[in-house]
Scaffold this active site. Structure first.
Site, PDB file in Angstrom:
ATOM      1  CG  ASP A 145      -2.023   0.995   1.239  1.00 47.89           C
ATOM      2  OD1 ASP A 145      -2.535   1.268   0.082  1.00 47.89           O
ATOM      3  OD2 ASP A 145      -2.639   1.560   2.042  1.00 47.89           O
ATOM      4  CE  LYS A 147      -2.712   4.782   1.466  1.00 47.15           C
ATOM      5  NZ  LYS A 147      -4.016   4.177   1.420  1.00 47.15           N
ATOM      6  CG  ASN A 150       1.083   5.016   3.608  1.00 48.38           C
ATOM      7  OD1 ASN A 150       0.143   5.524   4.163  1.00 48.38           O
ATOM      8  ND2 ASN A 150       0.920   3.893   2.955  1.00 48.38           N
ATOM      9  CG  ASP A 163      -0.795   3.328   7.103  1.00 53.01           C
ATOM     10  OD1 ASP A 163      -1.239   2.013   7.650  1.00 53.01           O
ATOM     11  OD2 ASP A 163      -1.892   4.231   6.729  1.00 53.01           O
ATOM     12  CB  THR A 184      -4.592   6.282  -2.536  1.00 55.88           C
ATOM     13  OG1 THR A 184      -4.831   6.897  -1.176  1.00 55.88           O
ATOM     14  CG2 THR A 184      -4.040   7.042  -3.757  1.00 55.88           C
TER      15      THR A 184
END
Ligand code: ADE
Length: 362
Positions: A145, A147, A150, A163, A184
């Site tokens: 994840d 993105k 983060n 995260d 996202t």
């Protein structure tokens, strides 16, 4: 015998009463991040809190929360990964006391500047590369994840990845049947979107998508809604703006290959060397970078650390809901089925002594 309770013993278990909430730093789909100050030391931390009730309703989140806590504990020493200092719980919530990314989100700074020069982008991408490969190699963790939200900056302007809620330990062969995609999607690899089996190469795609964003001001695949963005990620041909250098175009093309098997990052450790030796990173001194000896291109502006000036006002101006303290509950009643058993954590003394952002008054 238990050591004496109180501020003198840094290894004792914490409770939410040990921290004063100062302001809201961010709100995710299920967790909130609050800037807190440890009463005994005056140190500032980011407190990530999850409501147990919401976690139980979304069963998968229970596992994700535990994963995050486990990954953070095991990764606690990498310079570009957020450190975990304490984990504790009360009847209502789970709490992670994390390093405070004082510089705010990298992408807040990107928005201010619209886009970064290739050498500025290379600095952040290089620090990110070290953090990702550490997660992959040493821990077998796939971030999944990766993105903009983060990617935080610390007070000096170095990158901090945060995260790990959606991360996955690679050896875990268990399939994710329910591929609910929240938040996202712009940076997600095609194979993740398609619900196919994926591996570490998925993170190298996201890494490429973030690099594209840093250098152009936009993610590589866009669309008016989630479905359209996802379709474009899967089908659309990559378009590279004319103003990018040959080196940038080359590294982006190789990271953003839709077939994970053909992507740069698929063959490790060979591809890690290819990446680090790529001309795009020619100005990076990897040894110095890893030692945090390269001066960051942006020095976050910090007057009063408690003001959280580098965070979006939409969050920092939110009122803090009154915290329900442990005293509001019947003493000692265990959570049903001890669903969150083993959540508590206290970092090693050396980490506690060095870490946590000190305010001027402490
Ligand atoms: N540390 C961990 N998560 C954070 C966040 N969202 N903001 C600031 N510091 C953090």
């Amino acid at each position: 015998m238990e050591p004496l309770e109180g501020g003198l013993n840094p290894k004792r278990k914490m409770t939410s009463d040990d921290f004063d909430s100062l302001r809201c730093l961010g709100k995710g789909t299920y967790g909130t991040v609050v800037l807190v100050k440890q009463r005994s030391t005056g140190r500032l931390y980011a407190q990530k809190q999850f409501k147990k009730a919401s976690l139980v309703v979304h069963k998968k989140l229970v596992e994700q929360t535990k994963t995050e806590r486990q990954i953070l504990e095991s990764v606690n020493r990498h310079p570009f990964v957020v450190k975990l200092f304490y984990a504790f719980q009360d009847q209502e919530k789970l709490y992670l006391i994390l390093e405070y990314g004082q510089g705010g989100e990298l992408f807040t700074h990107l928005n201010t500047e619209k886009m970064f020069s290739e050498s500025v982008a290379a600095f952040y991408m290089a620090e990110m590369l070290l953090a990702i490969s550490h997660l992959h190699q040493t821990l077998g963790v796939i971030y999944r994840d990766l993105k903009p939200e983060n990617c935080l900056l610390d007070a000096d302007g170095h990158l901090l990845l945060t995260d790990f809620g959606l991360s996955k330990v690679a050896v875990d062969q268990s399939e994710d049947s329910c591929n609910s995609i929240l938040g996202t999607v712009e940076y997600m690899a095609p194979e993740v979107i398609q619900g196919k089996k994926y591996g570490k190469a998925a993170d190298w795609w996201s890494f490429g998508a973030l690099a594209y964003d840093l250098m152009t001001g936009n993610p590589p695949f866009r669309g008016g809604n989630h479905a359209k963005i996802q379709e474009n990620i899967i089908k659309q041909k990559l378009v590279l703006p004319y103003y990018l250098s040959m080196d940038a175009k080359d590294i982006l093309t190789r990271l953003l290959r839709k077939d994970p098997g053909k992507r740069l990052g698929a063959v490790m450790p060979k591809d890690l060397q290819t990446l680090k030796n790529h001309r795009f990173f020619r100005k990076i001194d990897w040894k110095k970078l890893a030692a945090r000896e390269v001066e960051p291109p942006i020095q976050p502006m910090i007057t009063d650390p408690e003001l959280a000036e580098n965070f979006a006002p939409e969050f920092t101006e939110l009122s803090l809901s009154p915290t329900v303290t442990s005293r509001d509950f019947w003493p000692g009643s265990p959570t049903k089925d001890d669903m969150f058993g083993g959540f508590s954590f206290v970092a090693s003394s050396s980490l506690l002594e060095s870490g946590g952002y000190l305010t001027s008054r402490s």
